[in-house]
Design an enzyme around this catalytic site. Structure first.
Site, PDB file in Angstrom:
ATOM      1  N   GLN A  23       0.799  -1.218   0.000  1.00  0.00           N
ATOM      2  CA  GLN A  23       0.000   0.000   0.000  1.00  0.00           C
ATOM      3  C   GLN A  23       0.839   1.280   0.000  1.00  0.00           C
ATOM      4  OE1 GLN A  23      -2.734  -1.682   3.280  1.00  0.00           O
ATOM      5  NE2 GLN A  23      -4.131  -0.462   2.036  1.00  0.00           N
ATOM      6  N   ARG A  80       3.483  -0.150  13.113  1.00  0.00           N
ATOM      7  CA  ARG A  80       3.114  -1.450  12.543  1.00  0.00           C
ATOM      8  C   ARG A  80       3.256  -1.367  11.025  1.00  0.00           C
ATOM      9  NH1 ARG A  80      -2.214  -3.581  10.684  1.00  0.00           N
ATOM     10  NH2 ARG A  80      -1.984  -5.828  10.619  1.00  0.00           N
ATOM     11  N   ASN A 168      -1.977 -10.670   8.303  1.00  0.00           N
ATOM     12  CA  ASN A 168      -2.985  -9.632   8.463  1.00  0.00           C
ATOM     13  C   ASN A 168      -4.281 -10.101   7.824  1.00  0.00           C
ATOM     14  OD1 ASN A 168      -3.907  -6.716   8.881  1.00  0.00           O
ATOM     15  ND2 ASN A 168      -4.330  -7.021   6.715  1.00  0.00           N
ATOM     16  N   ASN A 298      -8.506  -5.802  14.215  1.00  0.00           N
ATOM     17  CA  ASN A 298      -8.820  -4.686  13.321  1.00  0.00           C
ATOM     18  C   ASN A 298     -10.319  -4.467  13.355  1.00  0.00           C
ATOM     19  OD1 ASN A 298      -6.151  -4.780  12.616  1.00  0.00           O
ATOM     20  ND2 ASN A 298      -6.475  -5.345  10.487  1.00  0.00           N
ATOM     21  N   GLU A 429      -5.509   1.886  -1.489  1.00  0.00           N
ATOM     22  CA  GLU A 429      -6.570   1.195  -0.750  1.00  0.00           C
ATOM     23  C   GLU A 429      -7.117   0.032  -1.600  1.00  0.00           C
ATOM     24  OE1 GLU A 429      -7.549   0.979   2.296  1.00  0.00           O
ATOM     25  OE2 GLU A 429      -9.249  -0.292   1.752  1.00  0.00           O
ATOM     26  N   TRP A 430      -6.230  -0.887  -1.957  1.00  0.00           N
ATOM     27  CA  TRP A 430      -6.591  -2.136  -2.639  1.00  0.00           C
ATOM     28  C   TRP A 430      -7.475  -1.892  -3.858  1.00  0.00           C
ATOM     29  CZ3 TRP A 430      -2.836  -4.872  -1.034  1.00  0.00           C
ATOM     30  CH2 TRP A 430      -2.388  -4.760   0.273  1.00  0.00           C
TER      31      TRP A 430
HETATM   32  C1  PNW Z   1      -8.071  -3.706   5.985  1.00  0.00           C
HETATM   33  N1  PNW Z   1     -13.805  -5.741   3.723  1.00  0.00           N
HETATM   34  O1  PNW Z   1      -8.662  -4.100   4.803  1.00  0.00           O
HETATM   35  C2  PNW Z   1      -6.590  -3.891   5.709  1.00  0.00           C
HETATM   36  O2  PNW Z   1      -5.862  -4.565   6.681  1.00  0.00           O
HETATM   37  C3  PNW Z   1      -5.918  -2.650   5.250  1.00  0.00           C
HETATM   38  O3  PNW Z   1      -4.835  -2.995   4.423  1.00  0.00           O
HETATM   39  C4  PNW Z   1      -6.914  -1.735   4.595  1.00  0.00           C
HETATM   40  O4  PNW Z   1      -6.321  -0.633   3.981  1.00  0.00           O
HETATM   41  C5  PNW Z   1      -7.902  -1.303   5.668  1.00  0.00           C
HETATM   42  O5  PNW Z   1      -8.494  -2.434   6.289  1.00  0.00           O
HETATM   43  C6  PNW Z   1      -9.011  -0.393   5.155  1.00  0.00           C
HETATM   44  O6  PNW Z   1      -9.791  -1.057   4.202  1.00  0.00           O
HETATM   45  C7  PNW Z   1      -9.961  -4.487   4.606  1.00  0.00           C
HETATM   46  O7  PNW Z   1     -14.217  -5.700   2.540  1.00  0.00           O
HETATM   47  C8  PNW Z   1     -10.412  -4.491   3.292  1.00  0.00           C
HETATM   48  O8  PNW Z   1     -14.548  -6.171   4.646  1.00  0.00           O
HETATM   49  C9  PNW Z   1     -11.691  -4.912   3.003  1.00  0.00           C
HETATM   50  C10 PNW Z   1     -12.510  -5.337   4.034  1.00  0.00           C
HETATM   51  C11 PNW Z   1     -12.057  -5.340   5.344  1.00  0.00           C
HETATM   52  C12 PNW Z   1     -10.796  -4.907   5.624  1.00  0.00           C
END
Ligand code: PNW
Length: 471
Positions: A23, A80, A168, A298, A429-430
């Site tokens: 990221q 982290r 993670n 988280n 953000e993915w």
């Molecule tokens: C987490 N969902 O991602 C990750 O650990 C991080 O890398 C990310 O940037 C952050 O939360 C914010 O999104 C998620 O679809 C991505 O439920 C998607 C989901 C949950 C957590």
């Protein structure tokens, strides 16, 4: 809008912020790094918003010293971050890339020089592509490759690292990666996703064993995104059963083996039409069940579920996407319904009560298990003021209220040792690319300049006081 209740946190409470390699780092082809599933996925048309990739990201690979400066200026006690497996082992197995390793070694030294504890995550989703080509997390062998990588990292970074986190959010890796296909590698195969769940649990256990074989006193951890799922109608047995089913998939599929040493029987029953779980071999659950020093939690929002009647159109919050699969393997008769707002820019509802609820559930189910909030934070549509400042009162309000909710749980006996704001910097953000900004620090993606948002200044005060300010 709130900036705090004046609440104080326990002495020694660890204040940090979090990031992840893909990221923020960029430099995707530099320093001998091999390709990961996120390089492949983000370069596949249509997979990420605006076709964004992590090729450059925040360019942290080159700007890490500046970023360490921000960490120090914020006064954080811990940072982290994750190490990119394909930087260290470009092919996921075999030869190690010294240059990649040296990058993390310098980063760890830089943190220690500034008095900041490194909290290292070994796997935050950037699987070496070669391992995916061999079957990825659906392939048992990947768990053994992970343990080799973990052992290698422990040997090299040794006791300079405070906490060793294996994975993670394996929920995301398994279900978004292999069932809904919203994340890399973008597969839509429910049976593969459940195999991935198991191989991730196994990888965690083997990884902890590997790290401790080198560092017997290492603090070991895993970070889970446990879901707070409530029934639409708490008096409906159908809705309660729907919640039980998705709770098994989302939560107990991980906490069962990891924290209790066994999968819940209802998970096997509920998904028997998808897989026979024959990939779970005798002894695997014991391997997954390693004592951990701290459980990473988280938390972002809550979910609402009910029994789906099979006829009405599914609600928009359902996670079922006709173009993709559903992350809820084998639970086609469960429907997710949009919870009440307000919402963040992710469309996630804001509900700090879920934070308290989750921590109290963990307190009850795993008494004596120390925990840490390894991610919590929010994306909002930040704007830069003419004077250059970024006023983000919604993010301050979000974090303040969630910290208050953590404090309430601590008062009621939840053993929470620290809190890491997600994220230090705006970042990739993915599947949402650079469109959604979670940072305490803004990143201008044209100049890569970093600017503290109001929330960064506010958080600096919280860290310094070990307390929330009073409104
Ligand atoms: C987490 N969902 O991602 C990750 O650990 C991080 O890398 C990310 O940037 C952050 O939360 C914010 O999104 C998620 O679809 C991505 O439920 C998607 C989901 C949950 C957590």
């Amino acid at each position: 809008m709130s900036t705090g209740t004046g609440r104080r946190f326990p002495d020694g409470f660890l204040w940090g912020s979090a990031t992840a390699s893909y990221q923020i780092e960029g430099a995707a082809k530099e320093g001998g790094r091999g390709p990961s599933i996120w390089d492949t996925f983000s370069h596949t048309p249509g997979k990420t918003l605006n076709g964004d990739t992590g090729d450059v990201a925040d360019d942290h690979y080159h700007r890490w010293q500046e970023d360490l400066g921000h960490i120090a200026d914020l006064g954080l006690g811990a940072y982290r971050f994750s190490t990119a497996w394909p930087r260290v082992q470009p092919g996921g197995s075999g030869p190690v890339n010294r240059e990649g390793l040296d990058f993390y070694s310098r980063l760890v030294d830089g943190l220690l020089e500034r008095g900041v504890k490194p909290v290292l995550t070994l796997y935050h989703w950037d699987l070496p592509q070669d391992l995916e080509d061999a079957g990825g997390w659906a392939n048992r062998d990947t768990a053994y490759r992970f343990a080799e990588y973990a052992e290698f990292m422990a040997r090299e970074l040794g006791d300079r690292v405070d906490t060793w986190t294996t994975l993670n959010e394996p929920w995301c890796s398994a279900y978004l990666g292999y069932a809904s296909g919203a994340h890399a590698p973008g597969r839509a195969d429910g049976a593969a996703a459940l195999a991935a769940v198991h191989h991730l649990n196994l990888a965690h256990g083997l990884g902890v064993q590997a790290v401790r074989s080198v560092l017997p006193s290492a603090k070991a951890s895993i970070t889970l995104n446990l879901h707070v799922i409530r029934p639409v109608d708490p008096s409906s047995p159908d809705d309660l059963d729907a919640v039980r089913r998705v709770d098994a998939l989302a939560n107990r599929a991980f906490t069962g083996p990891l924290l209790s040493g066994a999968y819940p029987a209802d998970l096997f029953d509920d998904t028997a039409h998808v897989t026979d779980w024959s990939f779970v071999r005798s002894g695997d659950e014991q391997i997954a069940h390693q004592p951990i020093d701290v459980l990473g939690v988280n938390y972002y929002s809550t979910a609402l579920a009910r029994r789906w009647d099979g006829a009405s159109p599914r609600s928009e919050d359902d996670g079922h996407d006709d173009a993709l699969g559903s992350p809820w393997v084998g639970a086609d008769d469960v429907e997710f319904v949009r919870p009440e707002g307000p919402y963040t820019a992710m469309g996630w509802n804001i509900d700090p009560s879920g934070m308290t609820e989750l921590l109290l559930r963990l307190r009850d189910e795993y008494p004596g298990q120390p925990m840490m909030i390894t991610e919590n934070g929010a994306a909002f549509a930040d704007t830069v003021s003419p004077d250059g400042a970024v006023h983000d009162p919604l993010r301050i309000d979000y974090i303040a209220r969630h910290l208050e909710a953590v404090g309430v749980a601590i008062d009621q006996g939840a053993d929470v040792r620290g809190y890491f704001a997600w994220s230090l910097l705006d970042n990739f953000e993915w599947s949402y690319g650079y469109d959604r900004r979670f940072g305490l620090i803004r990143v201008d993606y044209d100049t890569l300049q970093r600017t503290w948002k109001d929330s960064a200044h506010w958080y600096q005060g919280v860290v310094a006081q070990n307390a929330l300010p009073e409104d």
